[in-house]
Write an enzyme that holds these catalytic residues in place. Structure first.
Site, PDB file in Angstrom:
ATOM      1  NE  ARG A 217      -3.619  -2.303   2.755  1.00 49.88           N
ATOM      2  CZ  ARG A 217      -3.251  -3.314   3.522  1.00 49.88           C
ATOM      3  NH1 ARG A 217      -2.115  -3.551   3.893  1.00 49.88           N
ATOM      4  NH2 ARG A 217      -4.058  -4.493   3.672  1.00 49.88           N
ATOM      5  CG  HIS A 324      -4.795   0.691  -3.751  1.00 50.28           C
ATOM      6  ND1 HIS A 324      -4.101   0.749  -2.457  1.00 50.28           N
ATOM      7  CD2 HIS A 324      -5.814  -0.011  -3.667  1.00 50.28           C
ATOM      8  CE1 HIS A 324      -4.488  -0.251  -2.029  1.00 50.28           C
ATOM      9  NE2 HIS A 324      -5.623  -0.731  -2.438  1.00 50.28           N
ATOM     10  NE  ARG A 327      -3.242  -3.785  -1.012  1.00 48.07           N
ATOM     11  CZ  ARG A 327      -2.657  -4.767  -0.232  1.00 48.07           C
ATOM     12  NH1 ARG A 327      -1.401  -4.901  -0.202  1.00 48.07           N
ATOM     13  NH2 ARG A 327      -3.493  -5.330   0.569  1.00 48.07           N
ATOM     14  CG  HIS A 350      -6.130  -8.613   3.337  1.00 52.69           C
ATOM     15  ND1 HIS A 350      -7.191  -7.734   3.470  1.00 52.69           N
ATOM     16  CD2 HIS A 350      -5.450  -7.965   2.009  1.00 52.69           C
ATOM     17  CE1 HIS A 350      -7.069  -6.636   2.976  1.00 52.69           C
ATOM     18  NE2 HIS A 350      -6.263  -6.899   1.948  1.00 52.69           N
ATOM     19  CE1 TYR A 359      -6.218  -8.300  -6.732  1.00 50.63           C
ATOM     20  CE2 TYR A 359      -6.882  -8.867  -4.512  1.00 50.63           C
ATOM     21  CZ  TYR A 359      -6.509  -8.036  -5.397  1.00 50.63           C
ATOM     22  OH  TYR A 359      -6.425  -6.587  -5.072  1.00 50.63           O
TER      23      TYR A 359
END
Length: 397
Positions: A217, A324, A327, A350, A359
């Site tokens: 990030r 962003h 990422r 996460h 993803y």
């Protein structure tokens, strides 16, 4: 002559009224019935309304008595506190909220909740009010993502009010209203990433590459110090982030969650670029920031986007995507390279599988690869066992 039995004394046909053991009911001159009862706090209270019949009044009293016995009674005075006062205290009392989260809550409350509910007593907020509020914000053009955040905050505050026995029922009952349906973010190709790298100012080349191939990030990148980058081992360690907080300026904080503190492996492809960056652009010393501006000060997202990022996209002939999205691109590349859900979670920082599952796209190429491997597996098993493919049998005539 037989004795006649003594006559029994006559009983009056008029019954004496039975005194209630809980509460009192009296008839008003209007013909309606008023109820009073003593709450568990010792205060004598009237019912909030009068009743058409004595039976209705007694049924209401019976329900109140049952609530008191079951410890479910709600003090009607508690719900008179305004939503604005309760919500302000609620935000202040949340333990261990990140500064950025507090800033978000304050914004959502001030911008979207306070104008409608601020002066309204908690007990007066009903389901129709919540539905009307939500529709008005949608009609006013508030994005579904922002509205979902505001709805979740409203629901959380009122859920606590239920737990505190301030109100009996949470009026936020709109199915799916708290779910964010963010539009699909663009994914760049590796060639497009390098087009940006070729045209952006040299001191930001490594920023773009590490943001993409380590899936970091913005705040994690700008908070990196020299001691966090281990090029011999091919890793970068994330221990903090540098974010802009209203009224405080740039501030070091912990990552978004406990899982945010992590070590990420980086590909050899970008190692030389990172070495060059450390030699010419990073601050000195182990605690020196890796990414800084021309004045050797910390990077600010707004300034970078306006002065550097927009120009780089224009020079690279790319649409106006967000930084962003690098990422997002890195996460997608990692998934395409075969990273499992757990590996993606660790890489992204996460603690839940929800974000990582985004993803796990089932692309046509991946489907063909799976089919090829299944074909090889099946053929190998058949050859090993000597089993022949089943052939249709001719039917006897």
């Amino acid at each position: 002559m037989a004795d006649t039995p003594a006559e029994k004394p006559r009983q009056s046909s008029k019954r004496k009224p039975v005194k209630r053991r809980f509460g009192r009911v009296r008839k008003l001159p209007s013909g309606r019935f008023q109820v009073r009862y003593q709450g568990p706090d010792g205060i004598d209270r009237p019912a909030p309304q009068t009743f058409a019949t004595k039976t209705d009044a007694e049924v209401w009293l019976t329900r109140i008595e049952a609530q008191i016995l079951d410890d479910e009674w709600i003090n009607p005075d508690a719900g008179k506190i305004s939503f604005g006062k309760y919500a302000t205290d609620w935000i202040k009392e949340r333990p261990k909220l990140r500064p950025r989260t507090i800033e978000l809550y304050d914004y959502l409350f001030r911008k979207h909740l306070k104008p409608t509910f601020g002066d309204k007593p908690l007990s007066d907020i009903k389901e129709p009010h919540v539905r009307q509020w939500r529709k008005k914000l949608l009609d006013d053009g508030v994005s579904e993502v922002t509205l979902a955040k505001a709805y979740r905050l409203l629901k959380a505050i009122l859920s606590t009010a239920v737990d505190d026995q301030v109100i009996k029922r949470n009026p936020c009952r709109i199915k799916g209203a708290g779910q964010e349906k963010s539009p699909e973010r663009p994914v760049l190709t590796v060639a497009q990433v390098y087009r940006i790298v070729e045209v952006i100012e040299p001191r930001y080349r490594a920023l773009v590459l590490l943001g993409t191939f380590a899936s970091l990030r913005w705040g994690e990148l700008t908070g990196l110090q020299r001691r966090d980058l281990h090029l011999d081992a091919g890793t970068v360690k994330v221990e903090r982030q540098l974010i802009q907080i209203t009224g405080k300026g740039l501030t070091f904080t912990d990552p978004k969650s406990a899982a945010g503190k992590r070590t990420v492996a980086i590909p050899d492809l970008i190692t030389d670029e990172l070495k060059t960056h450390l030699r010419y652009f990073a601050m000195d010393g182990d605690d020196g920031l890796i990414f800084v501006g021309p004045d050797n000060g910390p990077l600010r997202n707004t300034n970078f986007n306006r002065r550097v990022w927009a120009k780089a996209l224009q020079d690279a002939d790319l649409p106006q995507i967000h930084f962003h999205d690098l990422r997002h691109t890195g996460n997608t590349l990692a998934a395409s390279a075969g990273a499992s859900i757990r590996e993606l979670m660790a890489r992204m920082g996460h603690s839940s599988t929800r974000a990582a599952l985004i993803y796990q796209h089932s692309t046509d190429e991946r489907q063909r690869e799976v089919a090829r491997k299944l074909d090889e597996l099946a053929r190998g098993a058949l050859n090993t066992s000597g089993t022949q493919r089943a052939r249709p049998q001719n039917k006897a005539h």
